[in-house]
Write a protein that holds these residues in place. Structure first.
Motif, mmCIF file in Angstrom:
data_model
loop_
_atom_site.group_PDB
_atom_site.id
_atom_site.type_symbol
_atom_site.label_atom_id
_atom_site.label_comp_id
_atom_site.label_asym_id
_atom_site.label_seq_id
_atom_site.Cartn_x
_atom_site.Cartn_y
_atom_site.Cartn_z
ATOM 1 N N ARG A 14 1.434 -97.654 -71.339
ATOM 2 C CA ARG A 14 1.133 -99.031 -71.703
ATOM 3 C C ARG A 14 1.623 -99.263 -73.131
ATOM 4 O O ARG A 14 1.529 -98.366 -73.979
ATOM 5 C CB ARG A 14 -0.372 -99.291 -71.616
ATOM 6 C CG ARG A 14 -0.932 -99.161 -70.197
ATOM 7 C CD ARG A 14 -2.430 -99.394 -70.180
ATOM 8 N NE ARG A 14 -2.965 -99.275 -68.817
ATOM 9 C CZ ARG A 14 -3.328 -98.130 -68.244
ATOM 10 N NH1 ARG A 14 -3.246 -96.997 -68.931
ATOM 11 N NH2 ARG A 14 -3.782 -98.102 -67.009
ATOM 12 N N PRO A 15 2.139 -100.445 -73.431
ATOM 13 C CA PRO A 15 2.652 -100.708 -74.783
ATOM 14 C C PRO A 15 1.632 -100.399 -75.880
ATOM 15 O O PRO A 15 1.975 -99.838 -76.921
ATOM 16 C CB PRO A 15 2.998 -102.199 -74.741
ATOM 17 C CG PRO A 15 3.292 -102.465 -73.314
ATOM 18 C CD PRO A 15 2.359 -101.598 -72.536
ATOM 19 N N ARG A 22 7.496 -100.961 -68.607
ATOM 20 C CA ARG A 22 6.627 -99.942 -67.990
ATOM 21 C C ARG A 22 6.773 -99.974 -66.470
ATOM 22 O O ARG A 22 6.843 -98.926 -65.823
ATOM 23 C CB ARG A 22 5.172 -100.189 -68.389
ATOM 24 C CG ARG A 22 4.191 -99.162 -67.822
ATOM 25 C CD ARG A 22 2.811 -99.380 -68.403
ATOM 26 N NE ARG A 22 1.882 -98.331 -68.004
ATOM 27 C CZ ARG A 22 0.944 -98.454 -67.067
ATOM 28 N NH1 ARG A 22 0.808 -99.608 -66.433
ATOM 29 N NH2 ARG A 22 0.151 -97.453 -66.767
ATOM 30 N N HIS A 23 6.834 -101.154 -65.916
ATOM 31 C CA HIS A 23 7.010 -101.293 -64.475
ATOM 32 C C HIS A 23 8.328 -100.667 -64.025
ATOM 33 O O HIS A 23 8.401 -100.002 -62.975
ATOM 34 C CB HIS A 23 6.974 -102.781 -64.106
ATOM 35 C CG HIS A 23 7.518 -103.092 -62.753
ATOM 36 N ND1 HIS A 23 6.903 -102.683 -61.586
ATOM 37 C CD2 HIS A 23 8.646 -103.760 -62.376
ATOM 38 C CE1 HIS A 23 7.608 -103.099 -60.546
ATOM 39 N NE2 HIS A 23 8.664 -103.752 -61.010
ATOM 40 N N ASP A 79 -6.026 -95.156 -74.850
ATOM 41 C CA ASP A 79 -5.437 -95.881 -73.734
ATOM 42 C C ASP A 79 -6.524 -96.665 -73.026
ATOM 43 O O ASP A 79 -7.714 -96.553 -73.337
ATOM 44 C CB ASP A 79 -4.760 -94.910 -72.769
ATOM 45 C CG ASP A 79 -3.658 -95.579 -71.946
ATOM 46 O OD1 ASP A 79 -3.532 -96.811 -72.029
ATOM 47 O OD2 ASP A 79 -2.935 -94.878 -71.223
ATOM 48 N N LYS A 80 -6.135 -97.411 -72.017
ATOM 49 C CA LYS A 80 -7.061 -98.294 -71.316
ATOM 50 C C LYS A 80 -8.211 -97.537 -70.676
ATOM 51 O O LYS A 80 -9.352 -98.000 -70.679
ATOM 52 C CB LYS A 80 -6.289 -99.079 -70.248
ATOM 53 C CG LYS A 80 -7.102 -100.126 -69.521
ATOM 54 C CD LYS A 80 -6.220 -100.891 -68.556
ATOM 55 C CE LYS A 80 -7.016 -101.958 -67.826
ATOM 56 N NZ LYS A 80 -6.156 -102.719 -66.886
ATOM 57 N N ARG A 102 -9.981 -109.749 -64.951
ATOM 58 C CA ARG A 102 -9.993 -108.792 -66.062
ATOM 59 C C ARG A 102 -11.062 -109.139 -67.093
ATOM 60 O O ARG A 102 -11.724 -108.245 -67.634
ATOM 61 C CB ARG A 102 -8.611 -108.725 -66.725
ATOM 62 C CG ARG A 102 -7.551 -108.026 -65.897
ATOM 63 C CD ARG A 102 -6.310 -107.740 -66.721
ATOM 64 N NE ARG A 102 -5.628 -108.960 -67.116
ATOM 65 C CZ ARG A 102 -4.676 -109.549 -66.406
ATOM 66 N NH1 ARG A 102 -4.324 -109.060 -65.238
ATOM 67 N NH2 ARG A 102 -4.081 -110.642 -66.849
ATOM 68 N N THR A 129 -3.235 -94.121 -65.044
ATOM 69 C CA THR A 129 -3.871 -95.061 -64.127
ATOM 70 C C THR A 129 -4.309 -94.304 -62.883
ATOM 71 O O THR A 129 -4.116 -93.095 -62.777
ATOM 72 C CB THR A 129 -2.913 -96.210 -63.764
ATOM 73 O OG1 THR A 129 -3.638 -97.226 -63.067
ATOM 74 C CG2 THR A 129 -1.770 -95.734 -62.899
ATOM 75 N N LYS A 188 0.479 -106.581 -79.533
ATOM 76 C CA LYS A 188 1.091 -107.526 -78.585
ATOM 77 C C LYS A 188 1.584 -108.800 -79.257
ATOM 78 O O LYS A 188 2.519 -109.450 -78.751
ATOM 79 C CB LYS A 188 0.099 -107.869 -77.471
ATOM 80 C CG LYS A 188 -1.155 -108.579 -77.935
ATOM 81 C CD LYS A 188 -2.050 -108.886 -76.736
ATOM 82 C CE LYS A 188 -3.309 -109.629 -77.182
ATOM 83 N NZ LYS A 188 -4.190 -109.950 -76.032
ATOM 84 N N TYR A 230 5.539 -105.114 -70.727
ATOM 85 C CA TYR A 230 5.001 -104.509 -69.503
ATOM 86 C C TYR A 230 6.041 -104.422 -68.398
ATOM 87 O O TYR A 230 5.920 -103.601 -67.487
ATOM 88 C CB TYR A 230 3.768 -105.290 -69.027
ATOM 89 C CG TYR A 230 2.492 -104.765 -69.619
ATOM 90 C CD1 TYR A 230 1.782 -103.747 -69.000
ATOM 91 C CD2 TYR A 230 2.009 -105.255 -70.830
ATOM 92 C CE1 TYR A 230 0.620 -103.246 -69.548
ATOM 93 C CE2 TYR A 230 0.840 -104.760 -71.388
ATOM 94 C CZ TYR A 230 0.143 -103.753 -70.742
ATOM 95 O OH TYR A 230 -1.010 -103.236 -71.296
ATOM 96 N N LEU A 236 9.387 -97.387 -74.810
ATOM 97 C CA LEU A 236 8.871 -98.041 -73.606
ATOM 98 C C LEU A 236 9.781 -97.800 -72.406
ATOM 99 O O LEU A 236 9.308 -97.758 -71.262
ATOM 100 C CB LEU A 236 8.744 -99.555 -73.840
ATOM 101 C CG LEU A 236 7.628 -100.021 -74.792
ATOM 102 C CD1 LEU A 236 7.738 -101.524 -75.022
ATOM 103 C CD2 LEU A 236 6.258 -99.673 -74.226
ATOM 104 N N SER A 249 1.044 -91.985 -66.217
ATOM 105 C CA SER A 249 0.875 -93.367 -66.659
ATOM 106 C C SER A 249 -0.549 -93.698 -67.070
ATOM 107 O O SER A 249 -0.798 -94.776 -67.616
ATOM 108 C CB SER A 249 1.322 -94.326 -65.550
ATOM 109 O OG SER A 249 0.567 -94.107 -64.370
#
Length: 389
Positions: free
Chosen positions: A248-249, A340-341, A272-273, A177, A363, A314, A337, A242, A361
Motif C-alpha cells: 500500500r502506498p 499496487r493493483h 500497514d493497514k 470503510r 492482505t 496521500k 493504488y 510502488l 501484500s
C-alpha cells in the motif's frame, strides 16, 4: 412472582418496602426487575445477576425506556438484563470510565492505533451527536441516524489549500470503510442485540453488499516505465518502489532506512493497514534499488522522502503522480493504488500462489481471491485448453 411481560399485570403492581423492584427470573442467576413509580410515571427497570466470583448478587438500573411503548418495553429490558448478565458472568464488566460511544472509540483507538482510523473517528464520530450517547442507552435508531448522516456527508476530493475545495457524493464503498472503526469499537464492549429489535445496534452498521468493486485499470510494464520517466525527480524513487512491490502506498511511505537489511535482502513492513509487522525477502534487483535509497541515511530517516525531507502522504503523492500521468499520456484515473493493483495482477499472472501474494501484500487470502481470483480461473482455462487432445 409477577409476569412482567404482561402490561396489565405490571400496571397493577404497587411500590414495595424499601423501593425493592418486583423481580422476574429469566434464567438461573439472571433476573429482570420493575419498580413502579409512586408519582404515576413509567417506572424503572433493573437487572440482577449472581456474580460467582464475589458470591453476591449485582444490580444495575436500566432506566424507564421512555421512547418505547407496549410490549417493546419488556423486550428491551429483558435483552439489556441478559446482555449485562452475560458480561458479568464472563468475568468482564465494562470499565467504569467507559460511559459513552466516544469513550469506547477512544479506548479502541488507543489499543489499536491507526492514523486512517483515527481520522475517520475524528471526522465522523467525535464531532457527531452519536459521540455523547451512553453505551447503556445505545439503540439501533441512534446508529441508523448516524449512518444516514454519514451517507449524506460529501466526500472531499482535494485538500489543496490554495484552490477551491472539490466535493463528490460519498460512494457506498467509502461508507463501508468509514463504518468499520465504529463497528469494531462497539463490538469490543457491546454484545449484538436480539435480531430485529431496537437493541440490535449492529444491524444499522451492516455494510452495503457489492459496493467494493475490483480495480479494472491496468498498466503494463511499458506504461509503468513511461510513468516513472515522466514523474518529477523527488517522487521518482517512491513511484518506482510502488511499481516494484505490492505494498500500500502508505506502508511504502512509512519505511525507514533501518527497515531494509542489505545482508539478508529483507524488508520489514512495520506500519500497514492490518497493523501486523511482517518481513519479505526481495530479489537482488530490488535489493540493489533499496540499497541505493538507504545509502548514507540514518536508521530513522525515511527511505522515500519529499524534497522537503517530509514523509510522503496521500495529499502529497497524488499531485506528482497526476502530473506524470498527464505527461505520459496515460488514463486520467491512474493513481498510486493503480500501481499496487498492477503489481498484484502481475504476481498472480506469474503463477505465484494466492497465499504468498496475500502475505507479500499484507492482505487476506479472501480479499485476493475476491479481487484477483478471476485471473487464476482464466489461466486455468488456458492451461486446460493447452492439453486438450
Amino acid at each position: 412472582m409477577p409476569d412482567l411481560s404482561r402490561i396489565t399485570e405490571r400496571d397493577k403492581l404497587k411500590a414495595r418496602i424499601g423501593d425493592e423492584p418486583h423481580w422476574q427470573r429469566l434464567r438461573q442467576g439472571c433476573y429482570v426487575g420493575f419498580r413502579p413509580s409512586k408519582k404515576g410515571k413509567r417506572g424503572t427497570w433493573f437487572a440482577r445477576v449472581y456474580n460467582a466470583d464475589t458470591k453476591r448478587n449485582s444490580r444495575k438500573a436500566l432506566g424507564d425506556y421512555g421512547k418505547l411503548e407496549g410490549h417493546d418495553v419488556f423486550k428491551q429490558a429483558k435483552a439489556d438484563a441478559e446482555l449485562w448478565a452475560d458480561t458479568v458472568e464472563s468475568g468482564g464488566e465494562r470499565a467504569s470510565d467507559m460511559v459513552t460511544v466516544k469513550d469506547a472509540c477512544e479506548a479502541y483507538a488507543k489499543e489499536k492505533p491507526c492514523p486512517i482510523q483515527d481520522g475517520i473517528l475524528r471526522r465522523h464520530v467525535y464531532s457527531d451527536p452519536i459521540a455523547k450517547v451512553k453505551l447503556d442507552k445505545l439503540r439501533r435508531h441512534h446508529l441508523r441516524s448516524w449512518r444516514k448522516r454519514l451517507e449524506q456527508a460529501p466526500a472531499l476530493v482535494t485538500r489543496n489549500k490554495k484552490g477551491a475545495k472539490l466535493w463528490k457524493e460519498r460512494a457506498k464503498s467509502t461508507v463501508n470503510r468509514d463504518m468499520v472503526p465504529l463497528r469494531a469499537a462497539l463490538g469490543q464492549v457491546l454484545k449484538p442485540g436480539a435480531p430485529n429489535t431496537d437493541a440490535a445496534w449492529q444491524e444499522a452498521l451492516r455494510p452495503f453488499k457489492g459496493a467494493d468493486k475490483r480495480r479494472e485499470l491496468y498498466l503494463d510494464k511499458e506504461e509503468r516505465k513511461r510513468l516513472i520517466d515522466a514523474v518529477r525527480d523527488d517522487a521518482r524513487p517512491f513511484v518506482q518502489g510502488l511499481c516494484m512491490l505490492p505494498l500500500r502506498p502508505g506502508a511504502l511511505a512509512e519505511l525507514k532506512a533501518r527497515d531494509f537489511d542489505k545482508r539478508t535482502r529483507t524488508l520489514t513492513i512495520g506500519k500497514d493497514k492490518n497493523g501486523n509487522p511482517r518481513q519479505i525477502t526481495v530479489p537482488p534487483v530490488i535489493a540493489d534499488f533499496f540499497a541505493a535509497q538507504v545509502k548514507d541515511k540514518l536508521p530513522a530517516t525515511p527511505i522515500f522522502a519529499r524534497a522537503s525531507g517530509d514523509v510522503w502522504n496521500k495529499d502529497a503523492w497524488k499531485y506528482p503522480i497526476k502530473e506524470a500521468v498527464n505527461g505520459a499520456g496515460l488514463p486520467g484515473a491512474v493513481s498510486a493504488y493503480t500501481l499496487r493493483h498492477c503489481v498484484l495482477t502481475d504476481l498472480i499472472r506469474a503463477g505465484l500462489p494466492i497465499l504468498t501474494v496475500a502475505q507479500l501484500s499484507g492482505t487476506s487470502v479472501a480479499m485476493i481471491e475476491k479481487h484477483y481470483g478471476h485471473l487464476v480461473r482464466d489461466d486455468a482455462e488456458e492451461a486446460l485448453a493447452s492439453i486438450a487432445i
